[in-house]
Design an enzyme around this catalytic site. Structure first.
Site, PDB file in Angstrom:
ATOM      1  N   GLY A   1       0.767  -1.236   0.000  1.00  0.00           N
ATOM      2  CA  GLY A   1       0.000   0.000   0.000  1.00  0.00           C
ATOM      3  C   GLY A   1       0.797   1.284   0.000  1.00  0.00           C
TER       4      GLY A   1
ATOM      5  CB  VAL B   1      -2.949   3.423  -1.763  1.00  0.00           C
ATOM      6  CG1 VAL B   1      -4.238   4.021  -1.226  1.00  0.00           C
ATOM      7  CG2 VAL B   1      -3.255   2.615  -3.028  1.00  0.00           C
TER       8      VAL B   1
ATOM      9  CE  LYS C   1       8.251   3.236  -7.257  1.00  0.00           C
ATOM     10  NZ  LYS C   1       7.704   2.640  -6.028  1.00  0.00           N
TER      11      LYS C   1
ATOM     12  CG  ASP D   1       4.346   2.522  -8.068  1.00  0.00           C
ATOM     13  OD1 ASP D   1       3.411   1.808  -8.484  1.00  0.00           O
ATOM     14  OD2 ASP D   1       5.325   2.056  -7.451  1.00  0.00           O
TER      15      ASP D   1
ATOM     16  CB  ALA E   1      11.435   0.162  -5.330  1.00  0.00           C
ATOM     17  N   GLY E   2       9.794  -1.364  -2.642  1.00  0.00           N
ATOM     18  CA  GLY E   2       9.962  -2.404  -1.632  1.00  0.00           C
ATOM     19  C   GLY E   2      10.318  -1.803  -0.288  1.00  0.00           C
TER      20      GLY E   2
ATOM     21  N   GLY F   1      -1.042   0.208   5.572  1.00  0.00           N
ATOM     22  CA  GLY F   1      -1.321   0.469   4.169  1.00  0.00           C
ATOM     23  C   GLY F   1      -2.652  -0.055   3.672  1.00  0.00           C
TER      24      GLY F   1
ATOM     25  N   PRO G   1      -7.916   2.448   4.502  1.00  0.00           N
ATOM     26  CG  PRO G   1     -10.003   3.317   3.944  1.00  0.00           C
ATOM     27  CD  PRO G   1      -8.651   3.725   4.432  1.00  0.00           C
TER      28      PRO G   1
ATOM     29  N   GLY H   1      -8.945  -1.310  -0.158  1.00  0.00           N
ATOM     30  CA  GLY H   1      -9.710  -0.931  -1.334  1.00  0.00           C
ATOM     31  C   GLY H   1      -9.774   0.554  -1.597  1.00  0.00           C
TER      32      GLY H   1
END
Length: 250
Positions: free
Chosen positions: A14, A17, A35, A48, A109-110, A168, A198, A200
């Site tokens: 996550g 998001v 990024k 992303d 990343a990760g 996340g 949350p 979704g």
């Protein structure tokens, strides 16, 4: 803070998001999202930073390097025969963006120590060069305490500030493990629980996402989220669980 580094305790938990929620919550401020290395995508595919821009709205989206294999950046660069990304390049790009924006979000990343190059450069090195705080994104479920504690230990070893921990993807029906982790995560991190997004949330319409995002994040990172027992759901807040002090799974 002008620059905030966003890392995770693993992949697919996550981070993107959460980064979008941070950008959306920064209302009235100019925001850039950086990024450093996007892996697992071909040129032209939706990455992303594009997803952050879709959800959060008007942001400056910058991607420094892209490698097609879904691997750690150093390995993906080597396999593609491309030059690796260096921590200094990340720091230079973030500092430049910071001269032009109120807030710069650097999404890794990760995890924190995933290698950018074959010399062992990592997101942690970039954060050190920037002197920037690091926000840790983690799951709610089993295994999160150990991974969070290890990430926090790595931050302390490098004298990096942990800006907090954000869950996340808070489950729609949280189990015992998730509810107990609300209490235990701050202790594992040695830092506050700074929010929960949350499950979704990335599927919401962008306008709805932007409206709700501040309620998922703590005030010190731009939100209005008050306390761990008030972890949000897409359809409102769950009741408190008197037994564990967290939201009920009922």
């Amino acid at each position: 803070m002008t620059i905030l580094v966003v890392t995770g305790t693993g992949t697919e938990i996550g981070k993107t998001v959460v980064t979008a929620a941070l950008a959306a919550a920064a209302r009235g401020r100019s925001v850039a999202v950086l990024k450093p290395a996007q892996t697992g995508l071909l040129p032209g595919e939706h990455g992303d930073v594009a997803e952050v821009a879709r959800l959060a709205g008007e942001v400056t989206a910058v991607e420094l390097a892209r490698f097609p294999d879904p691997l750690a950046p150093a390995t993906a660069a080597r396999r593609a025969g491309l030059a690796p990304l260096r921590p200094q390049e990340v720091a230079d790009a973030a500092q430049k963006l910071a001269t032009e924006h109120d807030l710069v979000l650097v999404e890794g990343a990760g995890g924190l120590l995933v290698r950018f190059d074959d010399d062992g450069g990592t997101l942690a090195d970039a954060a050190q060069l920037l002197g920037a705080p690091v926000l840790v994104v983690t799951p709610a479920t089993l295994g999160t305490l150990n991974a969070t504690a290890l990430t926090a230990e790595a931050l302390r070893a490098r004298r990096l500030e942990c800006a907090g921990v954000v869950i996340g993807s808070w489950p729609a029906e949280p189990g015992l493990d998730a509810r107990c982790n609300l209490v235990d995560l701050p202790e594992a991190a040695g830092a506050p629980l700074a929010g929960a997004v949350p499950e979704g949330a990335g599927l919401l319409e962008p306008a709805v996402f932007r409206d709700r995002a501040p309620g998922w994040l703590a005030p010190h990172i731009g939100g209005t989220w008050a306390a761990a027992p008030d972890v949000p759901r897409l359809s409102g807040n769950p009741p408190r669980s008197p037994e564990y002090g967290g939201p009920s799974g009922a």
